[in-house]
Design a protein around this motif. Sequence first.
Motif, PDB file in Angstrom:
ATOM      1  N   MET A 199       0.843  -1.203   0.000  1.00  0.00           N
ATOM      2  CA  MET A 199       0.000   0.000   0.000  1.00  0.00           C
ATOM      3  C   MET A 199       0.879   1.254   0.000  1.00  0.00           C
ATOM      4  SD  MET A 199      -2.832   1.198   2.804  1.00  0.00           S
ATOM      5  CE  MET A 199      -3.613   2.794   2.671  1.00  0.00           C
ATOM      6  N   THR A 200       0.569   2.185  -0.873  1.00  0.00           N
ATOM      7  CA  THR A 200       1.323   3.434  -0.958  1.00  0.00           C
ATOM      8  C   THR A 200       0.565   4.541  -0.219  1.00  0.00           C
ATOM      9  OG1 THR A 200       2.272   2.826  -3.092  1.00  0.00           O
ATOM     10  CG2 THR A 200       2.292   5.151  -2.515  1.00  0.00           C
ATOM     11  N   TYR A 201       1.266   5.292   0.583  1.00  0.00           N
ATOM     12  CA  TYR A 201       0.652   6.421   1.270  1.00  0.00           C
ATOM     13  C   TYR A 201       1.629   7.589   1.279  1.00  0.00           C
ATOM     14  CZ  TYR A 201       3.464   4.730   5.223  1.00  0.00           C
ATOM     15  OH  TYR A 201       4.488   4.309   6.019  1.00  0.00           O
ATOM     16  N   ARG A 202       1.106   8.796   1.481  1.00  0.00           N
ATOM     17  CA  ARG A 202       1.932  10.005   1.448  1.00  0.00           C
ATOM     18  C   ARG A 202       2.026  10.600   2.847  1.00  0.00           C
ATOM     19  NH1 ARG A 202       2.834  10.878  -3.829  1.00  0.00           N
ATOM     20  NH2 ARG A 202       4.044  12.748  -3.374  1.00  0.00           N
ATOM     21  N   VAL A 203       3.231  11.028   3.187  1.00  0.00           N
ATOM     22  CA  VAL A 203       3.474  11.627   4.501  1.00  0.00           C
ATOM     23  C   VAL A 203       3.939  13.067   4.296  1.00  0.00           C
ATOM     24  CG1 VAL A 203       4.792  11.509   6.632  1.00  0.00           C
ATOM     25  CG2 VAL A 203       4.125   9.394   5.473  1.00  0.00           C
ATOM     26  N   PRO A 204       3.155  14.066   4.694  1.00  0.00           N
ATOM     27  CA  PRO A 204       3.610  15.460   4.595  1.00  0.00           C
ATOM     28  C   PRO A 204       4.477  15.823   5.795  1.00  0.00           C
ATOM     29  CG  PRO A 204       1.347  15.395   5.350  1.00  0.00           C
ATOM     30  CD  PRO A 204       1.761  13.960   5.141  1.00  0.00           C
ATOM     31  N   ASN A 226       9.484   2.417   3.500  1.00  0.00           N
ATOM     32  CA  ASN A 226      10.426   2.794   2.449  1.00  0.00           C
ATOM     33  C   ASN A 226       9.875   3.933   1.599  1.00  0.00           C
ATOM     34  OD1 ASN A 226      12.300   0.742   3.142  1.00  0.00           O
ATOM     35  ND2 ASN A 226      11.039  -0.759   2.056  1.00  0.00           N
ATOM     36  N   VAL A 227      10.714   4.943   1.377  1.00  0.00           N
ATOM     37  CA  VAL A 227      10.327   6.097   0.572  1.00  0.00           C
ATOM     38  C   VAL A 227      10.468   5.737  -0.906  1.00  0.00           C
ATOM     39  CG1 VAL A 227      10.845   8.499   0.002  1.00  0.00           C
ATOM     40  CG2 VAL A 227      11.055   7.701   2.370  1.00  0.00           C
ATOM     41  N   THR A 228       9.398   5.941  -1.672  1.00  0.00           N
ATOM     42  CA  THR A 228       9.429   5.652  -3.106  1.00  0.00           C
ATOM     43  C   THR A 228       9.487   6.910  -3.955  1.00  0.00           C
ATOM     44  OG1 THR A 228       7.006   5.560  -3.166  1.00  0.00           O
ATOM     45  CG2 THR A 228       8.193   3.488  -2.803  1.00  0.00           C
ATOM     46  N   GLY A 229       9.264   8.063  -3.368  1.00  0.00           N
ATOM     47  CA  GLY A 229       9.322   9.321  -4.098  1.00  0.00           C
ATOM     48  C   GLY A 229       9.149  10.478  -3.141  1.00  0.00           C
ATOM     49  N   VAL A 265       6.563  12.927   1.153  1.00  0.00           N
ATOM     50  CA  VAL A 265       7.173  11.671   0.718  1.00  0.00           C
ATOM     51  C   VAL A 265       6.102  10.623   0.470  1.00  0.00           C
ATOM     52  CG1 VAL A 265       9.388  12.074   1.840  1.00  0.00           C
ATOM     53  CG2 VAL A 265       7.565  10.962   3.118  1.00  0.00           C
ATOM     54  N   ALA A 266       6.306   9.858  -0.607  1.00  0.00           N
ATOM     55  CA  ALA A 266       5.449   8.709  -0.898  1.00  0.00           C
ATOM     56  C   ALA A 266       6.130   7.471  -0.340  1.00  0.00           C
ATOM     57  CB  ALA A 266       5.241   8.579  -2.402  1.00  0.00           C
ATOM     58  N   CYS A 267       5.388   6.651   0.386  1.00  0.00           N
ATOM     59  CA  CYS A 267       5.981   5.504   1.071  1.00  0.00           C
ATOM     60  C   CYS A 267       5.219   4.223   0.766  1.00  0.00           C
ATOM     61  CB  CYS A 267       5.966   5.719   2.591  1.00  0.00           C
ATOM     62  SG  CYS A 267       6.950   7.099   3.151  1.00  0.00           S
TER      63      CYS A 267
END
Length: 358
Positions: A1-6, A28-31, A22-24
């Motif tokens: 599952m991908t989630y974003r952390v501001p 693990n950071v993916t972007g 960051v997209a995680c």
Amino acid sequence: MTYRVPIGPYHLALEEPYKIEVACEGENVTGARLTVGYNFRGIEWLAEHKNITQSIALMERVCGICSNVHSMTFCLALERIGALEVPARAQHIRVVMAELERIHSHILWAGVAAELTGFHSLFMTCFHLRERVMDLLERISGNRVNYSMNRIGGVNRDLVCEGEVLAGIREIRAGLLETLIPIFTTDRTLAARCAGVGRLTREDALAYGAVGPVARASGVDQDLRRDAPYLVYGQLDFPVPVGANGDVFDRVVVRAQELLASCSLVEQAIERMPAGPIHQGDLYAVAPGEAVMRIEAPRGEVFYYVASDGTDLPARVKVRTPTFLNIPTVVPMLTGAALADVPLIQGSIDPCYSCTDR
């Protein structure tokens, strides 16, 4: 599952207001996506509405850590427009101030890095050495921050405490060699925390236009003091440390080695400093023209474009700070990293977002 952390623009993991999103996937950071612009101060506009003397003081406030760098670069650009030759003694004094400021900046960053890695006792060691550097800057200029040393055609104050500065810089070097550098470069805990983290390849460093210690840690052998000499740097001997892996650990090591090089440059500048005048008298304007000036600030290349119409008001002032170029490199550094390493990685470029948002 991908989630974003501001993260930010106001966050304990950030030194100044900006935003990392960051997209995680898991931990693990993916972007990543970075946003700046929270500190716009209108300094370039203000410089064009104040006289040159006032603008020198204004440019010194672009950055609190690199205050001398900005006023000096502004003056160098004006001196280039007016074809003014700065007295040799003043050039040596400018080198002393520039290298003391570099030492201050790098030690301050080392303290922040120690805090980010959880090494609190090392943080106190760094700030003890920082106080000693600030004592020397205060002894020379009367100020611990914003030294008001530069003027068109020279410097405002002579260096009358050469012996004290030499003794102080040797004391600082001894502290660096005895504690700070051995710990940063050989401590197993720090190496485990920093090695292989936030890697920036040489190819990415060149593609993103990285400058300063960030670029050199990635194997880009460039330093304006050597490659495009200004003041009397062409007459002085100093190494340019270059890393190979481009990770946080290499960025630590490169700055540590630069600290020793700056200590040597201060000694050389004082020992070779000739007698003579320190400025060309009171100058409040220069002939019409334009000039570009680049110098090697603690964080990398500072770029100034200055235009004059012959009056005491600058016609145009354009400033590009090193962090402006180094900010985008955080994206490839973060990709593939652990979420817990985000504060350390972004801090490893020694960011100054307030001077970027000048």
